[in-house]
Design an enzyme around this catalytic site. Structure first.
Site, mmCIF file in Angstrom:
data_model
loop_
_atom_site.group_PDB
_atom_site.id
_atom_site.type_symbol
_atom_site.label_atom_id
_atom_site.label_comp_id
_atom_site.label_asym_id
_atom_site.label_seq_id
_atom_site.Cartn_x
_atom_site.Cartn_y
_atom_site.Cartn_z
ATOM 1 N N ARG A 174 5.840 -16.688 6.927
ATOM 2 C CA ARG A 174 5.157 -16.775 5.626
ATOM 3 C C ARG A 174 5.881 -15.827 4.669
ATOM 4 N NH1 ARG A 174 -1.198 -15.269 5.618
ATOM 5 N NH2 ARG A 174 -0.352 -13.230 6.194
ATOM 6 N N PHE A 191 -16.056 -1.773 -3.528
ATOM 7 C CA PHE A 191 -15.380 -2.865 -2.817
ATOM 8 C C PHE A 191 -15.008 -4.015 -3.745
ATOM 9 C CE2 PHE A 191 -18.331 -1.249 0.539
ATOM 10 C CZ PHE A 191 -17.393 -0.944 1.511
ATOM 11 N N LEU A 205 -5.593 -14.176 9.544
ATOM 12 C CA LEU A 205 -5.452 -14.662 10.922
ATOM 13 C C LEU A 205 -6.802 -14.936 11.608
ATOM 14 C CD1 LEU A 205 -3.602 -15.289 13.332
ATOM 15 C CD2 LEU A 205 -3.734 -12.856 13.929
ATOM 16 N N LYS A 219 -3.918 -2.683 -6.222
ATOM 17 C CA LYS A 219 -4.391 -1.566 -5.386
ATOM 18 C C LYS A 219 -3.609 -0.293 -5.710
ATOM 19 C CE LYS A 219 -7.581 -3.708 -3.250
ATOM 20 N NZ LYS A 219 -8.963 -3.380 -3.498
ATOM 21 N N TYR A 272 -1.636 -8.748 -6.072
ATOM 22 C CA TYR A 272 -2.824 -8.156 -5.443
ATOM 23 C C TYR A 272 -2.526 -6.716 -5.005
ATOM 24 C CZ TYR A 272 -5.841 -6.683 -1.635
ATOM 25 O OH TYR A 272 -6.659 -5.922 -0.826
ATOM 26 N N SER A 295 -5.610 -0.304 0.413
ATOM 27 C CA SER A 295 -5.040 -1.153 1.456
ATOM 28 C C SER A 295 -3.725 -0.573 1.953
ATOM 29 C CB SER A 295 -4.790 -2.536 0.856
ATOM 30 O OG SER A 295 -3.950 -3.290 1.679
ATOM 31 N N ILE A 299 -16.660 -6.774 4.004
ATOM 32 C CA ILE A 299 -16.723 -5.349 4.385
ATOM 33 C C ILE A 299 -17.961 -4.699 3.762
ATOM 34 C CG2 ILE A 299 -15.457 -3.167 4.452
ATOM 35 C CD1 ILE A 299 -12.868 -4.842 3.994
HETATM 36 P P1 NAD Z 1 -14.776 -9.951 -0.104
HETATM 37 O O1 NAD Z 1 -14.154 -10.914 -1.057
HETATM 38 O O2 NAD Z 1 -15.536 -10.483 1.048
HETATM 39 O O3 NAD Z 1 -15.731 -8.938 -0.911
HETATM 40 C C1 NAD Z 1 -15.489 -8.573 -2.244
HETATM 41 C C2 NAD Z 1 -16.801 -8.749 -3.002
HETATM 42 O O4 NAD Z 1 -16.625 -8.357 -4.367
HETATM 43 C C3 NAD Z 1 -17.292 -10.197 -3.020
HETATM 44 O O5 NAD Z 1 -18.652 -10.216 -2.617
HETATM 45 C C4 NAD Z 1 -17.127 -10.628 -4.477
HETATM 46 O O6 NAD Z 1 -18.122 -11.575 -4.864
HETATM 47 C C5 NAD Z 1 -17.249 -9.309 -5.210
HETATM 48 N N1 NAD Z 1 -16.540 -9.249 -6.496
HETATM 49 C C6 NAD Z 1 -15.265 -9.599 -6.759
HETATM 50 N N2 NAD Z 1 -14.974 -9.365 -8.044
HETATM 51 C C7 NAD Z 1 -16.089 -8.842 -8.620
HETATM 52 C C8 NAD Z 1 -16.419 -8.402 -9.928
HETATM 53 N N3 NAD Z 1 -15.536 -8.465 -10.924
HETATM 54 N N4 NAD Z 1 -17.662 -7.911 -10.153
HETATM 55 C C9 NAD Z 1 -18.572 -7.846 -9.163
HETATM 56 N N5 NAD Z 1 -18.331 -8.272 -7.902
HETATM 57 C C10 NAD Z 1 -17.097 -8.758 -7.634
HETATM 58 O O7 NAD Z 1 -13.618 -8.975 0.397
HETATM 59 P P2 NAD Z 1 -13.641 -7.866 1.557
HETATM 60 O O8 NAD Z 1 -12.748 -8.326 2.641
HETATM 61 O O9 NAD Z 1 -15.012 -7.461 1.867
HETATM 62 O O10 NAD Z 1 -12.869 -6.691 0.801
HETATM 63 C C11 NAD Z 1 -13.556 -5.657 0.106
HETATM 64 C C12 NAD Z 1 -12.537 -4.765 -0.562
HETATM 65 O O11 NAD Z 1 -11.641 -4.252 0.416
HETATM 66 C C13 NAD Z 1 -11.671 -5.485 -1.614
HETATM 67 O O12 NAD Z 1 -11.457 -4.610 -2.683
HETATM 68 C C14 NAD Z 1 -10.392 -5.743 -0.869
HETATM 69 O O13 NAD Z 1 -9.287 -5.834 -1.725
HETATM 70 C C15 NAD Z 1 -10.306 -4.506 0.020
HETATM 71 N N6 NAD Z 1 -9.468 -4.723 1.213
HETATM 72 C C16 NAD Z 1 -9.754 -5.765 2.050
HETATM 73 C C17 NAD Z 1 -8.933 -6.016 3.156
HETATM 74 C C18 NAD Z 1 -9.203 -7.172 4.072
HETATM 75 O O14 NAD Z 1 -8.298 -7.558 4.819
HETATM 76 N N7 NAD Z 1 -10.405 -7.761 4.092
HETATM 77 C C19 NAD Z 1 -7.830 -5.176 3.411
HETATM 78 C C20 NAD Z 1 -7.577 -4.105 2.545
HETATM 79 C C21 NAD Z 1 -8.415 -3.886 1.446
HETATM 80 N N1 UFG Z 2 -0.831 -15.086 10.544
HETATM 81 C C1 UFG Z 2 -0.500 -16.245 11.207
HETATM 82 N N2 UFG Z 2 -1.187 -17.382 10.909
HETATM 83 C C2 UFG Z 2 -2.191 -17.420 9.992
HETATM 84 C C3 UFG Z 2 -2.541 -16.229 9.323
HETATM 85 C C4 UFG Z 2 -1.831 -15.084 9.619
HETATM 86 O O1 UFG Z 2 0.400 -16.254 12.038
HETATM 87 O O2 UFG Z 2 -2.774 -18.514 9.760
HETATM 88 C C5 UFG Z 2 -0.127 -13.832 10.888
HETATM 89 C C6 UFG Z 2 0.606 -13.193 9.725
HETATM 90 O O3 UFG Z 2 1.900 -13.724 9.589
HETATM 91 C C7 UFG Z 2 0.585 -11.715 10.133
HETATM 92 C C8 UFG Z 2 -0.745 -11.567 10.893
HETATM 93 O O4 UFG Z 2 -1.100 -12.899 11.294
HETATM 94 O O5 UFG Z 2 1.638 -11.445 11.029
HETATM 95 C C9 UFG Z 2 -1.860 -11.014 10.044
HETATM 96 O O6 UFG Z 2 -1.978 -11.769 8.849
HETATM 97 P P1 UFG Z 2 -3.228 -11.631 7.855
HETATM 98 O O7 UFG Z 2 -3.027 -12.617 6.755
HETATM 99 O O8 UFG Z 2 -4.502 -11.703 8.620
HETATM 100 O O9 UFG Z 2 -3.106 -10.137 7.316
HETATM 101 P P2 UFG Z 2 -1.890 -9.416 6.569
HETATM 102 O O10 UFG Z 2 -1.443 -8.293 7.452
HETATM 103 O O11 UFG Z 2 -0.866 -10.347 6.109
HETATM 104 O O12 UFG Z 2 -2.629 -8.907 5.254
HETATM 105 C C10 UFG Z 2 -3.734 -8.022 5.325
HETATM 106 C C11 UFG Z 2 -4.702 -8.269 4.157
HETATM 107 C C12 UFG Z 2 -4.044 -7.909 2.865
HETATM 108 C C13 UFG Z 2 -3.448 -6.548 2.908
HETATM 109 C C14 UFG Z 2 -2.517 -6.419 4.087
HETATM 110 C C15 UFG Z 2 -1.966 -5.043 4.246
HETATM 111 O O13 UFG Z 2 -5.090 -9.619 4.107
HETATM 112 O O14 UFG Z 2 -5.039 -7.914 1.866
HETATM 113 O O15 UFG Z 2 -3.256 -6.742 5.282
HETATM 114 O O16 UFG Z 2 -3.014 -4.154 4.321
HETATM 115 F F1 UFG Z 2 -2.749 -6.326 1.772
#
Ligand code: NAD
Ligand code: UFG
Length: 338
Positions: free
Chosen positions: A292, A80, A200, A153, A149, A124, A12
């Site tokens: 899961r 992030f 997913l 948050k 995790y 999140s 992101i």
């Molecule tokens: P990502 O892992 O791709 O990016 C996180 C980045 O932070 C990475 O580049 C990592 O190297 C860096 N990082 C981790 N710990 C660190 C530290 N201690 N110091 C400096 N850098 C550090 O993840 P993302 O999907 O881009 O997510 C970004 C943020 O959004 C995260 O906080 C994540 O929890 C939150 N978020 C993500 C999702 C999702 O589904 N991707 C959903 C909800 C919230």
């Molecule tokens: N799923 C599958 N097969 C896979 C992976 C996922 O069927 O291999 C399904 C899951 O059961 C769910 C949907 O696809 O129904 C989405 O799953 P994700 O793992 O992609 O995402 P989640 O909704 O479980 O979790 C995401 C983020 C979390 C966050 C959460 C709520 O990964 O960090 O949304 O915001 F906490």
């Protein structure tokens, strides 16, 4: 004055860096590269034609962060940086609390020391827990989170609220993301998970590119129209745009503001499989397996508050999300190592 982007090399973060640069912001990136490839930031520079400082620094390193604030003029922070794998967090909870909670506290301490009191935090939908009905609204109670995790948050949200209550100069925006997928339309940056993907869409794209045999669909007996889990998938570039809008709020008012960033639409796993097959032009092998642990049946947002107060609305639909995810994966079968 620049926006400090912590975790800017990640999925992101890298997309948000592109949108920030294209909207005329100067940026500074801090990342410890624990979950990203530094090449993502090279590609951000290439896509935008703009240069910016990158500090390989852990947010828990107080002196390292102070050097960043000494060297740069930081106006606000988009935070992030954090660990994000739900399953992993149940195995190494101490690492999650240290990295995410201690890291954020450290960042806030340094910000306060340098008089920088504006932060956008990546929260999140997980903070709503398992017992609120969708569509989820920002005023609903939080809690009931099932894994470390998610608890990091929730704890960080509470810590940031306490900081704002203690000092009325702070301006804090908590953005509750739903399920970010998709990639930049250029196909140059995208999601690049290490090892077996937990989520997913990266799993689907790795099946489509031949790296994995089939998708395991976790549960076919949920209380949803086709029995598979329903989520609110949002294009990562729309999500990135939400951060630009959140910066406006930081500059206009103090205190804490909370926004859902989602589309408001729920799609099942099989809806995504079908949309992806259409986008890639190939069938996607899948098997329905057991649920899961910890998954809920339905989770989607009410995104109206972000629209009313930020003027933000997701523009890209599920077709764009699948097409862009596929473009990224097919152009970079091995991620940034290609
Ligand atoms: P990502 O892992 O791709 O990016 C996180 C980045 O932070 C990475 O580049 C990592 O190297 C860096 N990082 C981790 N710990 C660190 C530290 N201690 N110091 C400096 N850098 C550090 O993840 P993302 O999907 O881009 O997510 C970004 C943020 O959004 C995260 O906080 C994540 O929890 C939150 N978020 C993500 C999702 C999702 O589904 N991707 C959903 C909800 C919230
Ligand atoms: N799923 C599958 N097969 C896979 C992976 C996922 O069927 O291999 C399904 C899951 O059961 C769910 C949907 O696809 O129904 C989405 O799953 P994700 O793992 O992609 O995402 P989640 O909704 O479980 O979790 C995401 C983020 C979390 C966050 C959460 C709520 O990964 O960090 O949304 O915001 F906490």
């Amino acid at each position: 004055m620049a926006v400090l982007v912590t975790g800017g090399g990640g999925f992101i973060g890298s997309h948000t860096c592109v949108e920030l640069l294209q909207n005329g912001f100067d940026i500074v990136v801090v990342d410890n590269f624990s979950n990203c490839n530094p090449k993502s930031l090279e590609r951000v520079k290439e896509l935008t034609g703009k240069d910016f400082p990158v500090y390989p620094c852990d947010i828990r390193d107080l002196d390292g962060l102070c050097k960043v604030f000494d060297n740069e003029k930081i106006d606000s922070v988009i935070h992030f940086a954090g660990l994000k794998a739900v399953g992993e967090s149940t195995q190494i909870p101490m690492e999650y609390y240290d990295n995410n909670v201690v890291g954020t506290l450290n960042l806030c301490r340094v910000m306060a020391k340098y008089g920088c009191k504006k932060i956008v935090f990546s929260s999140s939908a997980t903070v709503y827990g398992y017992d609120n009905p969708s569509p989820l609204v920002e005023t609903m109670k939080t809690g009931g989170v099932t894994n470390p995790y998610g608890r990091t948050k929730l704890m960080i949200e509470e810590i940031l609220k306490d900081i704002a209550a203690s000092d009325d100069e702070w301006s804090i925006v908590l953005l509750r993301y739903f399920n970010p997928i998709g990639a930049h339309e250029s196909g140059r940056i995208g999601e690049n998970p290490n090892g077996i993907p937990n989520n997913l869409m990266p799993y689907i794209t790795q099946v489509a590119v031949g790296k994995r045999e089939f998708l395991s669909v976790f549960g076919g007996d949920y209380d949803t129209p086709d029995g598979t889990g329903v989520r609110d998938y949002i294009h990562v570039v729309d999500l990135a745009d939400g951060h630009i809008k959140a910066l406006d709020v930081l500059n206009k008012k103090t205190g804490v503001a909370i926004y859902n960033l989602g589309t408001g639409n729920g799609y099942s796993v099989l809806d995504i499989v079908k949309a992806f097959e259409k986008a890639s032009g190939n069938p996607l092998p899948y098997k329905i397996v057991d649920r899961r642990p910890g998954d809920i049946d339905v989770c989607y947002s009410n995104p109206e508050k972000a629209f009313k107060e930020l003027g933000w609305k997701a523009k890209r639909g599920i077709e764009d999300m699948c097409a862009d995810s596929w473009r990224w994966q097919s152009m970079n079968p091995n991620g940034y190592d290609d």
